[in-house]
Design an enzyme around this catalytic site. Sequence first.
Site, short mmCIF file in Angstrom:
data_model
loop_
_atom_site.label_atom_id
_atom_site.label_comp_id
_atom_site.label_asym_id
_atom_site.label_seq_id
_atom_site.Cartn_x
_atom_site.Cartn_y
_atom_site.Cartn_z
N HIS A 1 0.81 -1.22 0.00
CA HIS A 1 0.00 0.00 0.00
C HIS A 1 0.84 1.27 0.00
O HIS A 1 0.35 2.35 -0.30
CB HIS A 1 -0.93 0.00 1.22
CG HIS A 1 -2.02 -1.03 1.10
ND1 HIS A 1 -3.30 -0.70 0.70
CD2 HIS A 1 -2.02 -2.36 1.28
CE1 HIS A 1 -4.03 -1.80 0.66
NE2 HIS A 1 -3.28 -2.83 1.01
N ASP B 1 3.51 9.46 -0.60
CA ASP B 1 2.33 8.66 -0.25
C ASP B 1 2.19 7.56 -1.29
O ASP B 1 2.42 7.81 -2.48
CB ASP B 1 1.07 9.55 -0.28
CG ASP B 1 0.11 9.20 0.84
OD1 ASP B 1 -0.01 8.01 1.17
OD2 ASP B 1 -0.55 10.13 1.38
C1 GDG Z 1 -2.23 3.68 3.25
C2 GDG Z 1 -1.20 4.38 2.36
C3 GDG Z 1 -2.86 4.37 0.51
C4 GDG Z 1 -8.73 10.42 7.42
N1 GDG Z 1 -9.12 11.24 8.42
C5 GDG Z 1 -10.31 10.78 8.86
C6 GDG Z 1 -10.65 9.65 8.08
N2 GDG Z 1 -9.66 9.46 7.23
C7 GDG Z 1 -9.67 8.38 6.21
C8 GDG Z 1 -9.69 8.91 4.82
C9 GDG Z 1 -9.11 7.73 4.03
C10 GDG Z 1 -8.16 7.08 5.06
O1 GDG Z 1 -8.50 7.59 6.34
C11 GDG Z 1 -6.71 7.47 4.82
O2 GDG Z 1 -6.28 6.84 3.66
P1 GDG Z 1 -4.99 7.36 2.90
O3 GDG Z 1 -4.92 6.65 1.62
O4 GDG Z 1 -5.07 8.83 2.72
O5 GDG Z 1 -3.73 7.08 3.85
P2 GDG Z 1 -3.13 5.88 4.79
O6 GDG Z 1 -3.96 5.66 6.00
O7 GDG Z 1 -1.73 6.30 5.05
O8 GDG Z 1 -3.17 4.55 3.89
C12 GDG Z 1 -1.89 5.23 1.30
C13 GDG Z 1 -3.78 3.57 1.42
O9 GDG Z 1 -3.03 2.82 2.38
C14 GDG Z 1 -4.65 2.58 0.64
O10 GDG Z 1 -3.88 1.74 -0.16
O11 GDG Z 1 -3.66 5.22 -0.31
O12 GDG Z 1 -0.94 5.82 0.43
O13 GDG Z 1 -0.30 5.18 3.14
O14 GDG Z 1 -10.10 6.81 3.70
O15 GDG Z 1 -10.99 9.27 4.47
N3 GDG Z 1 -11.78 8.96 8.22
C15 GDG Z 1 -12.65 9.39 9.18
N4 GDG Z 1 -12.39 10.47 9.98
C16 GDG Z 1 -11.24 11.18 9.85
O16 GDG Z 1 -11.02 12.15 10.60
N5 GDG Z 1 -13.81 8.73 9.34
#
Ligand code: GDG
Length: 458
Positions: free
Chosen positions: A154, A364
């Site tokens: 990821h 990222d």
């Molecule tokens: C890893 C990789 C890759 C965020 N703040 C809140 C909240 N979120 C949710 C977002 C999104 C998720 O968390 C974060 O996903 P990301 O992709 O931005 O980042 P990582 O957690 O680092 O994920 C990344 C991912 O895996 C998938 O393959 O894209 O690059 O690092 O869904 O919406 N959700 C809620 N409240 C918040 O305050 N409910």
Amino acid sequence: MRLVVISNRVPAPTAATGAGGLAVALREALSRTGGIWFGWSGDRSAERALEPSVVQASNIAFTTVPLTDDDFERYYCGYSNRVLWPLFHEQLHAMEYRDTYRESYEDVNTYFADVVAARLEPDDFIWIHDYHLIPLAEELRKRGVTAPIGFFLHIPFPPFDVFRALPKRRSLLRSFFSYDLVGFQTAMDARHFADAVTREIGASVGEDGTVAEMEGQRVRFSDFPIGIDVAATSHTALASRSTDTGQRLTRALRGRKLVIGADRLDYTKGLVDRFLAFERFLEKYGSAVDDQMIYVQITAPSRENVEEYQEITRQLEAEAGRINGCYNSIYWTPLRLIEQQVPRNTLLGYFSLSHVGLVTPLRDGMNLVAKEYLAAQTPEDPGVLVLSSLAGAAEELGDSAVLVNPYSADEVAEGIYRALSMPFEERRSRWERGIEVLESNTAEIWRERFLDVLQSCA
Ligand code: GDG
């Protein structure tokens, strides 16, 4: 045929449907074929478990084991989060390598392999997720498992010149060769992987760059950019606009434009640099936007036991106070830092009501917030995504977002201003391009593409 998904953490069976895209996508894959979701329960106990705890929810067995305090400190906080996470995100200053971390990482992978191997059936196929579990296939093979095994990373795979900063790295690279299929977020990650295995362990990579071979072992690899459920995200966002929280936000804005950021609290998300870029924006454009906009940054707590994460909280609070101290007035506070996890529907509603989505990680794998932000917009008044060129999502969304270098406060500041002042026609055409990209690669398409290729390896 039965699917076995293995990830470091397993969501609670009841929580999965309310959670983000990934948990939902994997749960759907499991419910289609029936299967097991295996991983750490999130609990710590004095001893490892010989028998996992199993919660059966319809045709999915949520199967978990605890970690000991030592496992937690060394495998999870240590090798996974203080070594591989910063290394793979090219943040070498944050890497803290110890042999004991690596040994524990290898050991927890053998623990997982022991528990999983005992529960496998002959026609299973296995999908392992993320950097915590790279050696798991090798351990399963040692236990006689012949099922097809896929792996999805990821996070980014770093360039070789960064990767080679990892001590004792060869065995980690070799362990990729026990998989049938390895998936990366972007074509660049796949190229970095090919480069590392050829230069470090003498593997050969076929001309089309999708097969690597070493000492008779062969692994297919490719980019499988992760997607989101566009229709569900858009539906939830729209519905949330008219809820109490949505209406309350609209009232609080009093016609001002909203710039929003929402990130897990993590140094790779570039939050401190983002605050400094916002300060640069206020320096340059403050008088033009005075009381016409506010920036709300939501930071969901994560990995609170790791010290660096407590440090970012302190830095962000200090910077937010300092910046507001310089620019606020009796009628305007430009920056609001919300240090809590907001419910998913509320968050999507906020995205929908905003004018600019600020997503500026230093690095990222993909960044799902960028995709969710676009999906939450409406054609009548689409907001603009300001996106880091160093997020995996930039490979797909380069035409629809305003791309910025997160290390340049000037570029980010200009990006925010450009997004805030972008004419409707341009906002709309960029958004349309973005939605087209997202719809051509949803979470379902991502998952089916990966599993189809994995099945063809059987
Ligand atoms: C890893 C990789 C890759 C965020 N703040 C809140 C909240 N979120 C949710 C977002 C999104 C998720 O968390 C974060 O996903 P990301 O992709 O931005 O980042 P990582 O957690 O680092 O994920 C990344 C991912 O895996 C998938 O393959 O894209 O690059 O690092 O869904 O919406 N959700 C809620 N409240 C918040 O305050 N409910």
